[in-house]
Scaffold this motif. Structure first.
Motif, PDB file in Angstrom:
ATOM      1  N   ARG A 127      17.442  85.079  25.119  1.00  0.00           N
ATOM      2  CA  ARG A 127      18.248  83.860  25.089  1.00  0.00           C
ATOM      3  C   ARG A 127      19.701  84.160  25.458  1.00  0.00           C
ATOM      4  O   ARG A 127      20.327  83.401  26.190  1.00  0.00           O
ATOM      5  CB  ARG A 127      18.174  83.218  23.700  1.00  0.00           C
ATOM      6  N   LEU A 147      15.916  73.439  32.921  1.00  0.00           N
ATOM      7  CA  LEU A 147      14.747  74.232  32.543  1.00  0.00           C
ATOM      8  C   LEU A 147      15.158  75.528  31.850  1.00  0.00           C
ATOM      9  O   LEU A 147      14.517  75.944  30.871  1.00  0.00           O
ATOM     10  CB  LEU A 147      13.903  74.539  33.784  1.00  0.00           C
ATOM     11  N   VAL A 148      16.207  76.171  32.348  1.00  0.00           N
ATOM     12  CA  VAL A 148      16.704  77.405  31.715  1.00  0.00           C
ATOM     13  C   VAL A 148      17.184  77.103  30.294  1.00  0.00           C
ATOM     14  O   VAL A 148      16.879  77.842  29.349  1.00  0.00           O
ATOM     15  CB  VAL A 148      17.840  78.028  32.544  1.00  0.00           C
ATOM     16  N   ALA A 198      14.218  76.501  28.145  1.00  0.00           N
ATOM     17  CA  ALA A 198      13.555  77.759  27.812  1.00  0.00           C
ATOM     18  C   ALA A 198      14.298  78.485  26.697  1.00  0.00           C
ATOM     19  O   ALA A 198      13.679  79.065  25.797  1.00  0.00           O
ATOM     20  CB  ALA A 198      13.472  78.649  29.059  1.00  0.00           C
ATOM     21  N   LEU A 257      13.505  76.832  23.505  1.00  0.00           N
ATOM     22  CA  LEU A 257      12.141  77.175  23.100  1.00  0.00           C
ATOM     23  C   LEU A 257      12.099  78.550  22.447  1.00  0.00           C
ATOM     24  O   LEU A 257      11.407  78.746  21.435  1.00  0.00           O
ATOM     25  CB  LEU A 257      11.209  77.131  24.311  1.00  0.00           C
ATOM     26  N   THR A 258      12.837  79.517  23.007  1.00  0.00           N
ATOM     27  CA  THR A 258      12.856  80.848  22.387  1.00  0.00           C
ATOM     28  C   THR A 258      13.476  80.788  20.995  1.00  0.00           C
ATOM     29  O   THR A 258      13.110  81.570  20.118  1.00  0.00           O
ATOM     30  CB  THR A 258      13.645  81.865  23.242  1.00  0.00           C
TER      31      THR A 258
END
Length: 208
Positions: free
Chosen positions: A28, A52-53, A56, A59-60
């Motif tokens: 991250r 999207l990054v 992500a 999400l992590t």
């Protein structure tokens, strides 16, 4: 977050520092410069890829916390890295958004969110210096704040309409909700820490 897995430097319990939760947190942090570079690319797909990054990274954040609890891999290292990674990504995303869209409508909640993080971080550092044993736990206000904040930033990065819905006003509205929840969680934190600030002993503090 915690220590465990195979390989790496062991701690006093024989566990190692490079397990899956810690690696996800480091990932991250590593996504931050990637996010910044893509954000400024003069190409039409920059914003969607940036979103999207950021998604992500969010999400992590969910995964490393879940895995740390599931695998019983909590540690001081993970407790330090996890909020640092979160606050860095959020602060940098907000700064970039305000820099490209310097409306007061956007700058105000961004300033509130970043200012709150600085205030709470300074308070924690001061309490650590005086040896206060504050117990920090995730509060419901903190969870709601984080959820609204992440969705708002994702939508504001994405910009264009999605599924026929206007992204910008929804993102701004959610950012204001996140700012209000941010102030509320800060008030809870300060109220819980007030006895320590007044020299009346230790206390327990809830925050995220």
């Amino acid at each position: 977050m915690g220590l465990g897995g195979t390989g790496g430097v062991p701690n006093k319990d024989g566990q190692t520092m490079m397990n899956i939760p810690n690696l996800l947190t480091l990932l991250r942090i590593g996504l931050i410069p990637v996010f910044m570079v893509i954000f400024y690319l003069p190409v039409p797909w920059a914003r969607p890829v940036c979103a999207l990054v950021f998604g992500a990274a969010a999400l992590t954040d969910l995964l490393d916390g879940y895995l740390a609890r599931r695998l019983n891999q909590t540690s001081p290292l993970g407790a330090f890295l996890d909020p640092v990674a979160d606050k860095l990504m959020v602060a940098i995303a907000l700064v970039l958004l305000v820099q490209t869209d310097p409306r007061a409508l956007l700058a105000l909640p961004a300033a509130v969110i970043i200012g709150r993080e600085i205030t709470v971080s300074a308070l924690r550092e001061w309490m650590a210096e005086i040896g206060s044993r504050a117990k920090v736990a995730v509060s419901m206000a903190g969870k709601l704040k984080t959820t609204a904040q992440m969705i708002a930033i994702f939508l504001l990065i994405l910009q264009g309409p999605m599924l026929g819905l206007p992204i910008d006003p929804i993102g701004i509205a959610l950012l204001y909700i996140a700012a209000l929840l941010t102030l509320w969680s800060m008030v809870l934190y300060l109220r819980a820490a007030w006895p320590s600030l007044m020299g009346k002993g230790e206390n327990q503090v809830s925050d995220s």
